[in-house]
Design a protein around this motif. Structure first.
Motif, PDB file in Angstrom:
ATOM      1  N   SER A  68      -4.293   9.275  -2.335  1.00 35.00           N
ATOM      2  CA  SER A  68      -5.679   9.586  -1.996  1.00 35.00           C
ATOM      3  C   SER A  68      -5.794  10.709  -0.975  1.00 35.00           C
ATOM      4  O   SER A  68      -5.121  10.695   0.063  1.00 35.00           O
ATOM      5  N   GLY A  69      -6.644  11.677  -1.282  1.00 32.31           N
ATOM      6  CA  GLY A  69      -7.006  12.699  -0.310  1.00 32.31           C
ATOM      7  C   GLY A  69      -5.898  13.615   0.148  1.00 32.31           C
ATOM      8  O   GLY A  69      -6.027  14.240   1.209  1.00 32.31           O
ATOM      9  N   SER A 126      -1.395  -2.301  11.584  1.00 32.62           N
ATOM     10  CA  SER A 126      -1.962  -2.818  10.344  1.00 32.62           C
ATOM     11  C   SER A 126      -1.609  -1.879   9.195  1.00 32.62           C
ATOM     12  O   SER A 126      -1.576  -0.650   9.360  1.00 32.62           O
ATOM     13  N   ASN A 127      -1.341  -2.468   8.036  1.00 33.58           N
ATOM     14  CA  ASN A 127      -0.986  -1.672   6.863  1.00 33.58           C
ATOM     15  C   ASN A 127      -2.152  -0.775   6.453  1.00 33.58           C
ATOM     16  O   ASN A 127      -3.313  -1.061   6.744  1.00 33.58           O
ATOM     17  N   SER A 128      -1.829   0.286   5.743  1.00 33.82           N
ATOM     18  CA  SER A 128      -2.866   1.154   5.192  1.00 33.82           C
ATOM     19  C   SER A 128      -2.454   1.591   3.790  1.00 33.82           C
ATOM     20  O   SER A 128      -1.343   2.084   3.589  1.00 33.82           O
ATOM     21  N   SER A 129      -3.342   1.396   2.828  1.00 30.51           N
ATOM     22  CA  SER A 129      -3.046   1.786   1.447  1.00 30.51           C
ATOM     23  C   SER A 129      -3.492   3.211   1.143  1.00 30.51           C
ATOM     24  O   SER A 129      -3.378   3.668   0.006  1.00 30.51           O
ATOM     25  N   THR A 130      -3.999   3.906   2.150  1.00 28.23           N
ATOM     26  CA  THR A 130      -4.317   5.327   2.033  1.00 28.23           C
ATOM     27  C   THR A 130      -3.707   6.061   3.226  1.00 28.23           C
ATOM     28  O   THR A 130      -3.444   5.452   4.268  1.00 28.23           O
ATOM     29  N   CYS A 160       1.088   9.251   6.729  1.00 26.88           N
ATOM     30  CA  CYS A 160       1.881   8.118   6.250  1.00 26.88           C
ATOM     31  C   CYS A 160       0.976   7.004   5.758  1.00 26.88           C
ATOM     32  O   CYS A 160      -0.198   6.923   6.134  1.00 26.88           O
ATOM     33  N   TRP A 161       1.535   6.121   4.933  1.00 23.97           N
ATOM     34  CA  TRP A 161       0.766   5.004   4.406  1.00 23.97           C
ATOM     35  C   TRP A 161       1.715   3.876   4.007  1.00 23.97           C
ATOM     36  O   TRP A 161       2.905   4.077   3.833  1.00 23.97           O
ATOM     37  N   GLY A 162       1.165   2.668   3.894  1.00 27.63           N
ATOM     38  CA  GLY A 162       1.960   1.510   3.486  1.00 27.63           C
ATOM     39  C   GLY A 162       2.162   0.533   4.617  1.00 27.63           C
ATOM     40  O   GLY A 162       1.280   0.307   5.450  1.00 27.63           O
ATOM     41  N   GLY A 217       0.800  -1.221   0.000  1.00 27.46           N
ATOM     42  CA  GLY A 217       0.000   0.000   0.000  1.00 27.46           C
ATOM     43  C   GLY A 217       0.824   1.258   0.000  1.00 27.46           C
ATOM     44  O   GLY A 217       0.306   2.356   0.223  1.00 27.46           O
ATOM     45  N   GLN A 218       2.136   1.131  -0.281  1.00 23.53           N
ATOM     46  CA  GLN A 218       3.047   2.275  -0.165  1.00 23.53           C
ATOM     47  C   GLN A 218       2.862   3.335  -1.234  1.00 23.53           C
ATOM     48  O   GLN A 218       3.481   4.402  -1.164  1.00 23.53           O
ATOM     49  N   LEU A 219       1.997   3.085  -2.230  1.00 22.06           N
ATOM     50  CA  LEU A 219       1.728   4.114  -3.235  1.00 22.06           C
ATOM     51  C   LEU A 219       0.593   5.034  -2.806  1.00 22.06           C
ATOM     52  O   LEU A 219       0.375   6.078  -3.424  1.00 22.06           O
TER      53      LEU A 219
END
Length: 547
Positions: A466-467, A506-510, A491-493, A449-451
């Protein structure tokens, strides 16, 4: 294994204590697919005596290999799984003391219904497993695990159920620099260096190759002074080595480069392939203004706008149209003073001025001019291409497939569609950029989700985060990214160790808002990502890293 599949009683008789194999599928598809029972939980009689217990443990070993992580299983001598999912009432946490501490701190957790067998209990602090040193039904003593700064609950997982504290424990990792004022900090894989306000450079952490620069190979938990350097301009850290720019006088904005630590790939730039525990001079560089290092190569921006690189080059990350290592700096093709009057065979200008350079594990990107005298709004990348690292829209190795390494591209390529770059940051296998509009885009590896675009797939073209608004600076690590957005850090990923700084794992793609550092309490221009952590200078000029 027949008894697992049919729930047939495998033991019994003799009046000896019987052991029971319990399971709760918790929706796990592999567990449910074994048809243990029509309901998603059940028991199997595994008595009598020790022989039955051995059989029960064998079933647990089978289940651990076969099931996914959602399923739970355990052995005890109670026939019912009970309302809490185990052989008794679920545990409860009433409190803990102290409320904060460094890794290694002993914490007493109080409550009820705790298992008295340490082997039957797992305790986590902010999602990281902690060692349990003693246990009674009303009290657990744990040791804060090795981890970064974090604030989050303490959780207990047991055969009879789980419990999470309502209060949070704060992990405070001692700052090796104390209250010393800094100008910049650079994290690596297992060591960190900082450029201090008093014109010294200090490093701490692992030191097996002399990467702390103090003339030894002994690790240091406290910051040690790098020997024989003065007037630092910039600092960068790779895997087991470090480099810095050093001016002719205090306050200089450019200078020569020195490196120390691991040198087997030529990353010290002194025309050798040997390591050094003290700084050595990089050949033929005297006007460097910015430096970046990651993995086993280094790139420096010169005042002329040219980029030079040295070290490992097997993926074309040196940008000199070669896939060989270089123990001396080599010029990156097509960088230098603007020359749009002459074009090459691909129609690209003979030379574009670079304004910033950022290194990934096996690729490098630079922010460059888009016309004569422009402010560096475009981006060129070179090196590895497996995950779309160059951002030029070319094919890449798809997620979930076996892919032979693609041929790298050792010549800089324009990142497609980017003409408003403001600040760039390369991570391990991806890159993100803050745009002049306040938005952000990323490209390359995206499996964690690092993009930041809500997906977990790679992209060889820039995708919109996103956002995002108000972005002014970006940083990137291994599988995660951060951007300063309207003063707050988002941050994200990847987040398995709390890399996103939001109190979760937990990972986050946003993008998620980081709570590890308050909005406006840091200098965005010093934001930098290492392997697992993000570092910066706080408003009081001290260093701060998380997790």
């Amino acid at each position: 294994m027949l008894c697992v599949l049919t729930l047939t009683a495998c033991g019994g008789g003799g009046g000896e204590p019987e052991w029971y194999y319990h399971f709760v599928c918790n929706g796990d598809p592999d567990c449910l697919a074994t048809n243990f029972a029509s309901a998603p939980s059940g028991t199997s009689d595994q008595g009598p005596g020790n022989g039955g217990y051995t059989g029960c443990q064998s079933l647990m070993q089978f289940g651990s290999k076969f099931w996914g992580t959602a399923a739970q299983q355990w052995c005890d001598n109670l026939p019912s799984i009970g309302p809490g999912g185990g052989g008794g009432a679920a545990p409860a946490i009433s409190g803990f003391t102290p409320m904060s501490g460094a890794p290694g701190t002993s914490v007493t957790v109080t409550g009820s219904n705790f298992p008295t067998n340490i082997a039957d209990i797992t305790v986590t602090v902010s999602g990281v497993t902690a060692a349990v040193t003693s246990a009674s039904s009303t009290q657990l003593v744990i040791t804060v695990p090795s981890m970064g700064n974090a604030t989050g609950p303490i959780s207990v997982v047991s055969p009879s159920g789980n419990a999470t504290s309502s209060a949070s424990f704060t992990v405070i990792v001692p700052n090796p620099l104390g209250s010393a004022a800094i100008r910049k900090i650079a994290p690596g894989y297992s060591h960190t260096c900082a450029l201090l306000a008093d014109d010294t450079v200090k490093c701490w952490g692992s030191n097996g190759f002399g990467q702390l620069g103090d003339g030894t190979t002994s690790p240091a938990s406290g910051a040690v002074i790098v020997a024989g350097v003065a007037n630092p301009v910039d600092i960068a850290v790779g895997t087991s080595f470090s480099c810095g720019i050093f001016g002719a006088s205090s306050g200089a904005s450019s200078g020569s480069v020195k490196c120390w630590g691991l040198g087997t790939s030529g990353q010290l730039g002194d025309n050798l392939s040997t390591s050094s525990a003290t700084p050595v001079s990089v050949s033929s560089v005297s006007t460097a203004s910015q430096i970046s290092a990651r993995a086993n190569h280094v790139c420096a921006l010169l005042t002329s706008g040219q980029v030079v690189c040295w070290g490992e080059g097997t993926s074309g990350q040196l940008g000199n149209n070669s896939t060989s290592n270089s123990p001396v700096p080599v010029a990156v093709v097509g960088t230098g003073p603007d020359n749009y009057a002459v074009v090459n065979a691909q129609g690209q200008p003979a030379s574009t001025k670079a304004f910033q350079v950022s290194t990934g594990d096996a690729h490098t990107c630079a922010r460059v001019s888009t016309s004569n005298g422009s402010a560096g709004l475009g981006i060129k990348c070179w090196g590895a291409t497996n995950h779309g690292e160059l951002g030029d829209g070319s094919a890449f190795c798809q997620v979930g497939t076996i892919c032979d390494p693609k041929n790298p591209n050792p010549v800089p390529q324009y990142v497609g569609g980017l003409t408003s770059a403001f600040h760039i940051a390369a991570g391990a296998h991806h890159t993100c950029v803050a745009l002049t509009s306040g938005g952000a885009r990323c490209w390359g590896q995206g499996d964690m989700g690092q993009l930041g675009n809500g997906s977990n797939v790679h992209s060889s073209s820039p995708v919109l985060v996103s956002g995002m608004s108000g972005a002014t600076a970006a940083s990137a690590g291994t599988g995660f990214s951060c951007v300063s957005s309207n003063g707050a850090l988002k941050c994200w990923g990847r987040n398995n160790n709390g890399q996103l700084g939001n109190g979760a794992t937990s990972n986050s793609s946003t993008p998620v808002t980081t709570t590890a550092v308050a909005a406006g309490n840091y200098d965005p221009t010093t934001l930098i990502g290492g392997n697992q952590e993000t570092c910066m200078k706080l408003a009081d000029n001290t260093a701060f890293c998380f997790p």
